[in-house]
Design a protein around this motif. Structure first.
Motif, PDB file in Angstrom:
ATOM      1  N   VAL A 480       0.837  -1.202   0.000  1.00 37.17           N
ATOM      2  CA  VAL A 480       0.000   0.000   0.000  1.00 37.17           C
ATOM      3  C   VAL A 480       0.871   1.252   0.000  1.00 37.17           C
ATOM      4  CG1 VAL A 480      -1.665   1.338   1.347  1.00 37.17           C
ATOM      5  CG2 VAL A 480      -1.994  -1.125   1.050  1.00 37.17           C
ATOM      6  N   ASP A 481       1.907   1.263   0.827  1.00 36.83           N
ATOM      7  CA  ASP A 481       2.807   2.417   0.877  1.00 36.83           C
ATOM      8  C   ASP A 481       3.520   2.617  -0.463  1.00 36.83           C
ATOM      9  OD1 ASP A 481       2.093   2.832   3.489  1.00 36.83           O
ATOM     10  OD2 ASP A 481       3.883   1.903   4.346  1.00 36.83           O
ATOM     11  N   ASP A 484       1.124   4.060  -2.973  1.00 39.89           N
ATOM     12  CA  ASP A 484       0.911   5.482  -2.659  1.00 39.89           C
ATOM     13  C   ASP A 484       2.037   6.339  -3.245  1.00 39.89           C
ATOM     14  OD1 ASP A 484      -1.468   5.166  -1.322  1.00 39.89           O
ATOM     15  OD2 ASP A 484      -0.569   5.174   0.687  1.00 39.89           O
ATOM     16  N   LYS A 485       3.276   5.900  -3.044  1.00 38.43           N
ATOM     17  CA  LYS A 485       4.428   6.661  -3.551  1.00 38.43           C
ATOM     18  C   LYS A 485       4.449   6.684  -5.076  1.00 38.43           C
ATOM     19  CE  LYS A 485       7.236   5.555   0.517  1.00 38.43           C
ATOM     20  NZ  LYS A 485       8.388   4.774   1.043  1.00 38.43           N
ATOM     21  N   ILE A 486       4.133   5.543  -5.686  1.00 38.96           N
ATOM     22  CA  ILE A 486       4.120   5.475  -7.148  1.00 38.96           C
ATOM     23  C   ILE A 486       3.049   6.398  -7.719  1.00 38.96           C
ATOM     24  CG2 ILE A 486       3.568   3.978  -9.102  1.00 38.96           C
ATOM     25  CD1 ILE A 486       4.905   1.684  -7.574  1.00 38.96           C
ATOM     26  N   ARG A 487       1.874   6.392  -7.126  1.00 38.32           N
ATOM     27  CA  ARG A 487       0.788   7.237  -7.638  1.00 38.32           C
ATOM     28  C   ARG A 487       1.122   8.730  -7.487  1.00 38.32           C
ATOM     29  NH1 ARG A 487      -4.916   5.847  -5.439  1.00 38.32           N
ATOM     30  NH2 ARG A 487      -5.548   7.008  -7.303  1.00 38.32           N
ATOM     31  N   LEU A 524      -7.534  -1.277  -2.923  1.00 36.92           N
ATOM     32  CA  LEU A 524      -8.846  -0.714  -3.258  1.00 36.92           C
ATOM     33  C   LEU A 524      -9.689  -0.493  -2.010  1.00 36.92           C
ATOM     34  CD1 LEU A 524      -9.808  -2.726  -6.482  1.00 36.92           C
ATOM     35  CD2 LEU A 524      -8.834  -0.432  -6.332  1.00 36.92           C
ATOM     36  N   VAL A 525      -9.590  -1.414  -1.048  1.00 38.25           N
ATOM     37  CA  VAL A 525     -10.346  -1.259   0.190  1.00 38.25           C
ATOM     38  C   VAL A 525      -9.765  -0.130   1.031  1.00 38.25           C
ATOM     39  CG1 VAL A 525     -10.997  -2.362   2.360  1.00 38.25           C
ATOM     40  CG2 VAL A 525     -11.123  -3.662   0.236  1.00 38.25           C
ATOM     41  N   GLU A 526      -8.464  -0.117   1.186  1.00 41.30           N
ATOM     42  CA  GLU A 526      -7.836   0.805   2.132  1.00 41.30           C
ATOM     43  C   GLU A 526      -7.676   2.221   1.593  1.00 41.30           C
ATOM     44  OE1 GLU A 526      -4.470  -0.660   4.213  1.00 41.30           O
ATOM     45  OE2 GLU A 526      -5.255  -2.699   4.345  1.00 41.30           O
ATOM     46  N   ARG A 527      -7.658   2.364   0.267  1.00 43.48           N
ATOM     47  CA  ARG A 527      -7.422   3.691  -0.282  1.00 43.48           C
ATOM     48  C   ARG A 527      -8.534   4.200  -1.199  1.00 43.48           C
ATOM     49  NH1 ARG A 527      -4.219   3.771   3.250  1.00 43.48           N
ATOM     50  NH2 ARG A 527      -1.993   4.315   3.134  1.00 43.48           N
TER      51      ARG A 527
END
Length: 567
Positions: A480-481, A484-487, A524-527
């Motif tokens: 997830v982290d 996040d950084k890639i996006r 998808l659930v967490e973000r």
């Protein structure tokens, strides 16, 4: 609209129907001429380790008025990890209502019958153990089977664990017993009239609402109505009568398991209740857990660490290490109450059964033996190379890239340097305008040169995870982290380079289904605000067949259900 009628023989789920047979059994009390027995041998039983014993047999026990079919959804998750056995008790489900003598339906008689059926399927010569899984009254029958003092059978020596779903503490006062017996003496035709009145309204009847709730989905209500319809009044009366204890000078005997029977268990026990259970109050779980926790035992239980949590099982030389299989696992008491809408039918209600399946699998692999982990079994069985002819042909049949998933991802299969259609050079040409980053979550080094992606403007990220095993907490957090950084980086690059909308993050393991789908669903659930089911469905829609391994899906449902067991 007319209310449908159901027949057990014509409404069996395919899994139950394919693995069932009709058998006759004789005990010291009666002969039961035509019982439906479900038995499905583990598909890879002969390939898994058999020392000191084979993988335990999972024996299912249904409750009052129940049937094997009620466990269909649960068996879908359990049959891949072990051989599974279940029986329609006499007069229930598909089994014939014979004999009709009331004593043949007493708790002790049914326990003896269950022991006979289990011993007929347990590999006694190889020392195979048994894990009992019961629902409602079936949990009490299982507790009687597992207790070394009641009744006088030998099966308890081979019971390695017990899962009790919606269990009852079985505490009845003499006055309560007298009142219940008086009610059961009402003529059968009056019982039938009451049951017909209780079923008025069909899928919206009081009987359906009592078991699964008025807000249950249509399919769950349909299943509950079918089970209510299949339950036969004379059988129900006999089993209910036989469940009640007999009092002599104020001391109860016989009947279903009381608290002293539960207290005598010295094995791993998992108690599961439903917050909205209006048939067996969820507080019964607390009563049983309390006496189990208070009772001190000294039966030679194996020390801490006797079992292995296989999600942490290390891999040596490419093969999964073999977890310990204790002959007597350490006593552990875990309990949980599933939140609303979990009612008495939580083992077949669509919203709750995936969570239940995952919790049971986790408990068995952590506290009975790590050999009951599907992840470990698949690792152990997967001893051939990833690129043998069979796997290569399978890989070639998989679509290279999925449709967009959640506006963030594309699932892909691993690239191969020597492949003419799915190598880095061709991938950049076909997908370089859409997929801007690739996360490789396979455990091994890639079978392609990542520099071929980088040269073409697609950034490569290695995030290794184990094959066949659902990613653990640390891996989920790391993924997830990373995304996040890639996006965040992609947004900067999109502004600087003028990308068109629709750019994505590519994710692959080997084929791009199980681990890939699992981690994408977590994100998808967490973000992105998806529920677990929405995320799983979105992945399956974009990549047909979706997350293929049941234990991966179960783990997602458990993780995002918000429930934790009290062990």
């Amino acid at each position: 609209m007319a209310t449908p009628r159901y027949d057990a023989k014509t409404n069996d789920p395919p899994l139950i129907e394919r693995s069932s047979s009709i058998k006759s059994y004789t005990t010291s009390r009666a002969t039961y001429p035509r019982l439906r027995v479900f038995y499905r041998k583990h598909q890879h039983a002969d390939k898994l380790p058999t020392s000191p014993a084979p993988v335990p047999l999972l024996a299912i026990v249904h409750g009052l008025g129940g049937s094997v079919a009620q466990f269909n959804a649960l068996l879908t998750s359990l049959t891949p990890i072990a051989s599974c056995l279940a029986v329609d008790l006499p007069g229930c489900g598909v089994s014939d209502f014979a004999p009709r003598d009331w004593d043949a339906y007493s708790a002790d008689a049914l326990v003896e019958l269950l022991e006979t059926v289990i011993e007929d399927h347990r590999d006694a010569a190889a020392g195979q153990g048994v894990v009992l899984i019961g629902h409602s009254m079936g949990s009490s029958l299982a507790a009687l089977l597992a207790n070394p003092r009641k009744p006088t059978t030998g099966l308890h020596e081979h019971v390695l664990g017990l899962v009790a779903i919606c269990p009852t503490a079985g505490q009845f006062t003499p006055d309560q017993v007298r009142m219940m017996r008086a009610g059961l003496c009402i003529p059968g035709f009056l019982f039938d009239l009451w049951r017909a009145w209780d079923r008025r309204g069909g899928l919206e009847s009081p009987s359906v609402h009592r078991f699964v709730g008025s807000d249950a989905d249509a399919e769950t209500k349909r299943l509950q109505y079918m089970y209510n319809f299949q339950s036969r009044t004379p059988v129900w009366r006999r089993m209910a009568w036989g469940a009640l204890p007999t009092y002599s000078k104020g001391v109860p005997s016989n009947g279903i398991a009381s608290l002293d029977i539960w207290a005598g268990l010295d094995i791993p026990v998992f108690l599961v209740g439903g917050t909205d259970d209006h048939v067996v109050p969820p507080g019964e779980v607390d009563k049983i857990a309390s006496v189990l926790a208070d009772k001190k035992t000294d039966s030679g239980s194996e020390p801490d660490g006797a079992t292995t949590n296989t999600e942490e099982t290390p891999v040596a030389n490419g093969a999964a290490e073999i977890p310990h299989l204790p002959q007597h696992p350490k006593k552990v008491v875990a309990n949980i109450k599933l939140p609303s809408p979990a009612g008495h039918g939580l083992l077949y209600a669509l919203p709750t059964v995936p969570v239940l399946a995952g919790l049971i699998s986790d408990f068995l692999s952590a506290h009975v033996t790590g050999r009951l982990s599907l992840g470990w079994q698949l690792q152990y069985l997967c001893r051939d190379g990833k690129w043998d002819v069979k796997n290569l042909e399978k890989w070639r049949k998989v679509a290279p890239v999925s449709e967009p998933i959640g506006g963030v991802f594309r699932a892909i299969k691993t690239l191969r340097e020597v492949d003419e259609e799915h190598c880095p050079r061709v991938f950049v040409e076909k997908w370089g305008d859409t997929i801007k980053d690739v996360i490789d979550i396979s455990h091994d080094n890639p079978v392609y040169d990542p520099r071929g992606l980088d040269v073409g403007g697609i950034r490569y990220h290695k995030f290794a995870t184990l094959s066949k095993v659902p990613p653990n907490e640390a891996e989920i957090r790391g993924f997830v982290d990373l995304v996040d950084k890639i996006r965040a980086d992609q947004r900067e690059r999109a502004r600087a380079d003028g990308w068109k909308d629709g750019y994505a993050v590519g994710v692959h393991c080997h084929y791009g289904f199980n681990r890939t789908g699992f981690l994408i669903a977590c994100y998808l659930v967490e973000r992105c605000g998806f529920t677990a089911k929405e995320a799983i469905d979105a992945f399956a829609k974009a990549r047909p067949n979706g997350i293929r391994h049941e234990h991966f899906r179960d783990r997602l449902y458990v993780r995002y259900s918000g429930v934790k067991s009290d062990a």
